[in-house]
Design an enzyme around this catalytic site. Structure first.
Site, short mmCIF file in Angstrom:
data_model
loop_
_atom_site.label_atom_id
_atom_site.label_comp_id
_atom_site.label_asym_id
_atom_site.label_seq_id
_atom_site.Cartn_x
_atom_site.Cartn_y
_atom_site.Cartn_z
N GLY A 1 -1.62 35.23 37.01
CA GLY A 1 -0.99 36.45 37.52
C GLY A 1 0.45 36.22 37.94
CB CYS A 2 2.03 33.64 40.03
SG CYS A 2 1.09 34.03 41.53
#
Length: 148
Positions: A38-39
């Protein structure tokens, strides 16, 4: 309302302060951990929009609790053009309300809450995006800031 002042080390262990961006808009995005899916999605979305944001006078920095060495690897691996700042004691995240209880895979825990803040040229907090999703978030931010 004024944004909380900060000075953090970047991926190269150089100090970076909010005041370094005085006179221009700054996007500060808090993300939980470098090199996680996600990051990486979020950081790469900022990377892909970076020139467009810069052209509009908007600087970008990412902040996570990772140590500078991890940030350096993340920045190099993903070719990120903006500074990544290390907030290992999460004091800055706490000051911005981006640290606290959250749910992860159905479990309640305390940690970094993916959040983005827009700080105006005079140091005022212009916009807050709290508990955002990694994907699509940058597009919403650009619509709000640039009408894009």
């Amino acid at each position: 309302m004024g944004a909380s002042h900060f000075t953090l080390l970047d991926q190269d262990r150089n100090p970076v302060s909010l005041s370094d961006f005085s006179g221009r808009r700054l996007v500060v995005f808090f993300y939980p951990k470098a090199m996680t899916p996600g990051c990486t999605t979020e950081a790469c979305d900022f990377r892909d929009s970076y020139q467009e944001l810069l052209a509009a006078g908007v600087a970008v920095v990412g902040v996570s609790p990772d140590p500078p060495e991890a940030l350096a690897r993340f920045r190099e691996k993903e070719d990120l053009p903006f500074p990544l700042l290390s907030d290992e004691d999460h004091a800055v995240a706490e000051a911005y309300g981006a640290w606290g209880p959250k749910k992860l895979y159905g479990r309640e825990m305390v940690g970094l809450i993916r959040s983005t803040f827009v700080i105006g040229p005079e140091g005022d907090l212009e916009r807050e995006y709290r508990n955002v999703r990694a994907g699509g978030h940058v597009d919403r931010l650009k619509r709000d800031l640039l009408g894009a």
